[in-house]
Design a protein around this motif. Structure first.
Motif, short mmCIF file in Angstrom:
data_model
loop_
_atom_site.label_atom_id
_atom_site.label_comp_id
_atom_site.label_asym_id
_atom_site.label_seq_id
_atom_site.Cartn_x
_atom_site.Cartn_y
_atom_site.Cartn_z
N MET A 287 -12.28 9.54 22.39
CA MET A 287 -10.17 10.07 22.49
C MET A 287 -10.37 11.23 23.19
O MET A 287 -9.15 10.56 24.34
N ALA A 288 -11.31 11.60 24.59
CA ALA A 288 -11.20 12.24 25.87
C ALA A 288 -10.63 10.78 26.24
O ALA A 288 -9.79 10.89 27.28
N ASP A 289 -11.78 9.62 26.84
CA ASP A 289 -10.82 8.51 27.89
C ASP A 289 -10.04 8.28 27.45
O ASP A 289 -9.11 8.17 28.84
N ARG A 290 -9.20 8.52 26.30
CA ARG A 290 -8.11 7.49 25.91
C ARG A 290 -7.19 8.81 26.35
O ARG A 290 -5.63 8.47 27.31
N ASP A 315 -4.19 0.28 18.93
CA ASP A 315 -5.00 -0.70 18.77
C ASP A 315 -5.88 -0.28 18.04
O ASP A 315 -6.04 0.96 16.83
N ALA A 316 -7.36 -1.51 17.23
CA ALA A 316 -7.50 -1.34 15.84
C ALA A 316 -9.47 -0.06 16.28
O ALA A 316 -8.99 0.19 15.18
N GLY A 317 -9.29 0.66 17.46
CA GLY A 317 -10.51 1.33 17.55
C GLY A 317 -9.50 2.59 17.17
O GLY A 317 -9.95 3.76 16.80
N MET A 318 -8.26 2.30 18.00
CA MET A 318 -7.18 4.65 17.83
C MET A 318 -7.62 4.48 16.68
O MET A 318 -7.68 5.53 15.42
N GLU A 319 -6.86 3.45 15.32
CA GLU A 319 -6.78 3.73 14.74
C GLU A 319 -8.31 4.21 13.52
O GLU A 319 -7.97 4.96 12.35
N LEU A 338 0.90 9.47 21.60
CA LEU A 338 0.17 10.23 23.13
C LEU A 338 -0.41 11.74 22.49
O LEU A 338 -1.25 12.14 22.55
N GLY A 339 0.74 11.97 20.80
CA GLY A 339 0.05 13.27 20.45
C GLY A 339 -0.67 13.41 19.88
O GLY A 339 -1.98 14.59 19.74
N GLN A 340 -1.18 12.29 19.27
CA GLN A 340 -2.60 12.34 18.45
C GLN A 340 -3.83 12.93 19.18
O GLN A 340 -5.23 13.19 19.06
N ALA A 345 -8.70 15.52 21.70
CA ALA A 345 -9.92 15.53 23.29
C ALA A 345 -10.50 16.64 23.41
O ALA A 345 -8.85 17.77 22.65
N PRO A 346 -11.36 16.73 23.11
CA PRO A 346 -12.08 18.21 23.88
C PRO A 346 -10.75 18.80 25.02
O PRO A 346 -10.96 18.01 26.15
#
Length: 542
Positions: A287-290, A315-319, A338-340, A345-346
């Motif tokens: 999540m930090a990378d995204r 994408d599937a990874g996010m889901e 974006l909010g999610q 993210a830390p």
């Protein structure tokens, strides 16, 4: 001859009539179903009732005694001392009070039911046990009010679950951990007995077992859950998974990663939320990378600013990592995603990403293209989820800020959540400063998250603000919520300062009609309630 045999024939017909036939006729109505027994000169409804009365007597007279049921095991001992006599009478009065109905509460009498949670908290702090005769009333009160259950069950002690097994109305006691303490017998139960209870217990008992074990042996609780995970129903998996919030650690990560592939969307979302609170988890890193790829520092302008490029797809990874692909009505997809990402993210990632700035420095940066509200709201949720007081302070800003919503929060509700991450004294001082700057009309939600009793600085701010509103002839009913909170939360020592406000004030020409009388009643009730709370404490300290 015929006339002498008629009663015997009627009695015979009644004997052959089943109770179920009579019930069916009564349910359908005699217009639709002719009663199985009729009597000369009697209308069908009356005949049906006569037959039911006779049949009832026959059933009772013919009932054969059944074998005696097994006597229940004795109630477990409660080694705590019972509350003193005066406190016992006070508890009986609190439990006998009934909620007020209708519109706003008037008069000077305290609302006893609203004082019950505080009485229970005081009794629990002193290690008292309840009078046995008041346990049923206590459990009935807790049945109707979920906010009472933690304190009520801690006070009820080991006998609460014993009683709950005898009365299904109190089954909530079987699934509620009592203050984190294990249910009787669970702490010393061996592995085989624990597994037997897990395999054979009712759902409520299994939840209580898991929660209790999790509080004292997180690894054992996780292993127990994993042993039957694949065979549990989706709604049960969700409830069981939620128990991992207690004692959550990096040791839970492999199991939670596995739960990200669950067939239930709610289970996946809960697993992702739990993983996001572990700053060193693999999900937190993803999540930090995204999130970091969506927010950057624009160094080309004279004044540094944040630029935002929201995701273009989920994408599937996010889901899989818990991002809900479909936004609620009226919300754009990209801002929703974006909010999610930012929320999960830390928060530590942003200082490294944005030039080593402090959280306050990051919050102060301008945000281009109207993304400020979305970005700051997500940081608010992240600060609450990760219990990060430094970020919470930055997002709260100073309480005297002209913008009541603050520099980062988008609403007072967000500010209230951020305040929960701060120490109690700091929280009270901040809300006191907010009241001094903005008054009470904006502060109700903030007051609700302050520790009870309110700190002296906060209590003085509330009393002063109420006094100002009273003298200004303000519409009094708009402050009824704050008055209710003050009755429960104000330090009883403030009663002395409030005595002068109980008189009916001279009403200004522009004041609301009857405002003076209302203010007088409200302050009298507040003073009476504060003195009652002081008496409650003295009775429990006797």
């Amino acid at each position: 001859m015929a006339s002498s045999t008629a009663p015997a024939e009627a009695a015979g017909r009644l004997a052959r009539t089943s109770w179920e036939e009579l019930v069916t006729a009564a349910l359908l109505g005699t217009d639709r179903r002719t009663p199985p027994v009729t009597a000369p000169g009697r209308e069908a409804p009356a005949a049906l009732l006569d037959a039911a009365a006779v049949q009832t007597v026959r059933r009772r007279a013919g009932l054969r005694p059944a074998p005696a049921a097994e006597r229940p095991a004795p109630a477990p001992d409660d080694t705590r001392p019972v509350v003193p006599a005066a406190a016992r009478h006070r508890l009986a009065a609190l439990l006998a009070d009934h909620p007020h109905s209708g519109g706003g509460r008037r008069g000077t009498s305290p609302d006893l039911m609203e004082l019950l949670p505080q009485w229970l908290a005081l009794a629990n702090d002193r290690g008292y046990a309840p009078p046995p005769e008041l346990l049923p009333a206590l459990l009935n009160a807790a049945r109707g009010r979920t906010d009472l259950r933690p304190q009520a069950l801690a006070f009820a002690g080991p006998r609460a679950q014993w009683l709950a097994r005898l009365n299904p109305d109190w089954k909530f006691a079987l699934r509620t951990a009592q203050g984190g303490a294990p249910a009787p017998g669970l702490r010393d139960a061996d592995r085989a007995e624990r597994e037997r209870r897990w395999q054979e217990g009712l759902f409520a008992e299994r939840v209580a077992l898991l929660a209790s074990l999790r509080a004292h042996d997180p690894a054992a609780a996780r292993e127990l859950l994993m042993s039957t995970w694949t065979t549990e129903r989706a709604e049960d998996r969700l409830m069981f998974l939620d128990s991992l919030r207690t004692g959550l650690s990096e040791a839970d990560e492999p199991f939670l990663e596995q739960a990200l592939g669950d067939r239930s969307r709610n289970v996946r979302a809960t697993a992702a939320e739990l993983l996001s609170t572990l700053p060193r988890s693999a999900l937190a890193a993803r999540m930090a990378d995204r999130a970091a790829s969506c927010v950057a520092l624009d160094r080309t302008s004279r004044i540094p600013a944040l630029t935002v490029e929201a995701p273009h797809e989920c994408d599937a990874g996010m889901e899989r990592d818990g991002v809900a692909p479909k936004p609620p009505a009226g919300r754009g997809e990209r801002s929703w995603w974006l909010g999610q990402l930012v929320e999960a993210a830390p928060l530590a990632v942003w200082q490294a990403r944005l030039g080593g700035r402090s959280p306050a420095g990051i919050v102060a940066l301008p945000v281009t293209d109207d993304w400020r509200g979305e970005l700051h709201a997500a940081w608010c949720r992240a600060a609450v989820r990760q219990r990060d007081a430094t970020w919470a302070r930055a997002l709260l800003g100073v309480p005297s800020s002209p913008d009541a919503a603050g520099p980062g929060a988008v609403s007072l509700a967000e500010r209230a959540k951020l305040l929960t991450t701060l120490p109690a004294t700091e929280r009270a001082d901040w809300v006191a400063g907010f009241i001094d700057a903005h008054g009470l009309s904006e502060a109700f939600q903030l007051l609700g998250v302050c520790a009870v009793p309110w700190a002296p600085t906060l209590g003085r701010a509330v009393v002063d603000a109420l006094n100002i509103a009273r003298d200004a002839g303000s519409y009094p009913w708009s402050f009824s919520g704050v008055m209710g909170l003050a009755e429960r939360c104000l330090d009883p020592a403030e009663a002395i300062r409030l005595d002068a406000l109980t008189a009916v004030p001279d009403e200004r020409e522009d004041a609301s009609p009857g405002a003076g009388g209302y203010w007088s009643e409200a302050f009298q009730r507040l003073v009476t309630t504060l003195r009652l709370r002081a008496a409650m404490r003295e009775e429990l300290d006797a």
